[in-house]
Motif scaffolding. Structure first.
Motif, short mmCIF file in Angstrom:
data_model
loop_
_atom_site.label_atom_id
_atom_site.label_comp_id
_atom_site.label_asym_id
_atom_site.label_seq_id
_atom_site.Cartn_x
_atom_site.Cartn_y
_atom_site.Cartn_z
N GLY A 93 0.79 -1.23 0.00
CA GLY A 93 0.00 0.00 0.00
C GLY A 93 0.82 1.27 0.00
N LEU B 165 -5.26 1.96 -1.08
CA LEU B 165 -6.16 0.95 -0.53
C LEU B 165 -6.43 -0.17 -1.52
N LEU C 44 -13.41 2.75 7.38
CA LEU C 44 -12.13 3.02 8.01
C LEU C 44 -12.29 3.09 9.53
N LEU D 52 -3.85 -0.83 8.65
CA LEU D 52 -3.20 -0.59 7.37
C LEU D 52 -1.90 0.19 7.51
N VAL E 35 -9.10 -0.98 8.12
CA VAL E 35 -10.29 -1.06 7.29
C VAL E 35 -11.01 -2.37 7.56
#
Length: 347
Positions: free
Chosen positions: A36, A50, A60, A103, A163
């Motif tokens: 990412g 994403l 999120l 993330l 996420v």
């Protein structure tokens, strides 16, 4: 042209030291890069692409936290390479309670004086925490605060974003009487209650941390207390692939009595037999040395339980098998959900 300011340095802020710190930490940040990542460190914002494959309605989830006064112990002992793991853990362990996959992460360090090697050591811990969480460290900030804190002091905070598919958000309203809770063991005190820890052991004297206790085996007191907070991301993500929990509670400041009810709906109570809690030796020592009542211990510390996962009774055995196979060999059933006033019943 080389960037430097003699006037700013005379006022207590060395921007050149800041650049040196960034150069030293780059190798640590590089360890956290994943698919990412879209930018290198040093820009004005961290970019992250994403991948929403398999997610119908992305939501999120964010979390922010610090390390608390555990940092005081790190400063007293001049050991700064693990405190960053604690910072990451306190954020990502909260994010996964919603069922979200972390993330990326950003950190913020405020210091009295920027010592590049020390800052890089702190960030090395942050990077290690991100690696354990499968999360990219995409940015951060280091700020010198001369006059606001002593030269040797610093504080550390972090921010995590994850996420989750809207349909997979963990909803405690699905909980029912008869559900069971699974305990994931902690690695120790984690990052809560250190003001009391310091008072109990007199840790404003760094030599006090060198003492040993038979219950701690070969570890000294300081090694035990500085043990980083466990990061539960990979084991919980493995569980979520096959089972939808009713709730997940991260046991942090406030212990059992504050954190477990946060994941309970009205009309249901968590019933836990105290003799079933696998209390770590450090908590027995704190209670004994500080003459701390049992009620206060369970209202301050995790007591050896870093996370509680509530699942349907029929899913409990499969959940244990998944957790045991994914870095949680010590996971065990601890208590059940019963009808009653929302809260925790320890008996």
């Amino acid at each position: 042209m080389k960037s430097e300011s003699a006037s700013y340095k005379a006022a207590g802020v060395d921007i050149v030291a800041g650049y040196q710190a960034v150069e030293l930490m780059k190798k640590h940040v590089a360890r956290t890069r994943n698919e990412g990542c879209m930018d290198d460190i040093g820009g004005f914002g961290g970019l992250f692409g994403l991948n929403l494959e398999g997610i119908k309605t992305p939501v999120l989830v964010s979390g922010t936290d610090g390390v608390g006064t555990k940092i005081k112990l790190a400063m007293l002992l001049d050991r700064h390479d693990t405190i960053g793991i604690d910072c990451v853990a306190m954020c990502v362990n909260d994010v996964i309670c919603c069922g979200a996959k972390p993330l990326f992460f950003l950190d913020y360090i405020a210091c009295g004086k920027n010592y590049p090697e020390k800052i890089a050591s702190i960030v090395s811990g942050v990077a290690e925490g991100c690696v354990q969480a499968g999360s990219a460290l995409i940015g951060g900030e280091t700020a010198e605060h001369p006059g606001m804190m002593p030269d040797e002091d610093y504080d550390l905070a972090g921010f995590s974003v994850g996420v989750v598919d809207k349909d997979r958000i963990i909803d405690h309203n699905t909980m029912k009487a008869g559900d069971v809770m699974i305990a994931l063991p902690s690695t120790g005190v984690h990052s809560n209650g250190f003001s009391l820890v310091r008072k109990v052991f007199g840790l404003d004297d760094p030599n006090a941390a060198d003492r040993t206790y038979p219950e701690l085996g070969e570890k000294s007191l300081w090694e035990t207390l500085l043990t980083p907070t466990k990061i539960y991301v990979k084991s919980v993500m493995a569980l979520l692939k096959e089972i939808q929990p009713r709730a997940i509670s991260h046991i942090t400041g406030g212990g059992f009595y504050e954190n477990i009810p946060r994941a309970l709906p009205e009309g249901l109570c968590a019933r836990i037999k105290k003799s079933d809690v696998r209390v770590l030796p450090i908590f027995d020592i704190i209670a004994r040395e500080g003459n701390v009542p049992e009620r206060d211990m369970y209202n301050t510390y995790n007591m050896g339980v870093g996370m509680l996962i509530t699942v349907a009774k029929e899913d409990a055995q499969k959940a244990l098998e998944i957790l045991h196979a994914n870095d949680e060999p010590g996971a065990y059933i601890l208590g059940e959900i019963v009808e009653g006033e929302k809260g925790v019943e320890l008996w």
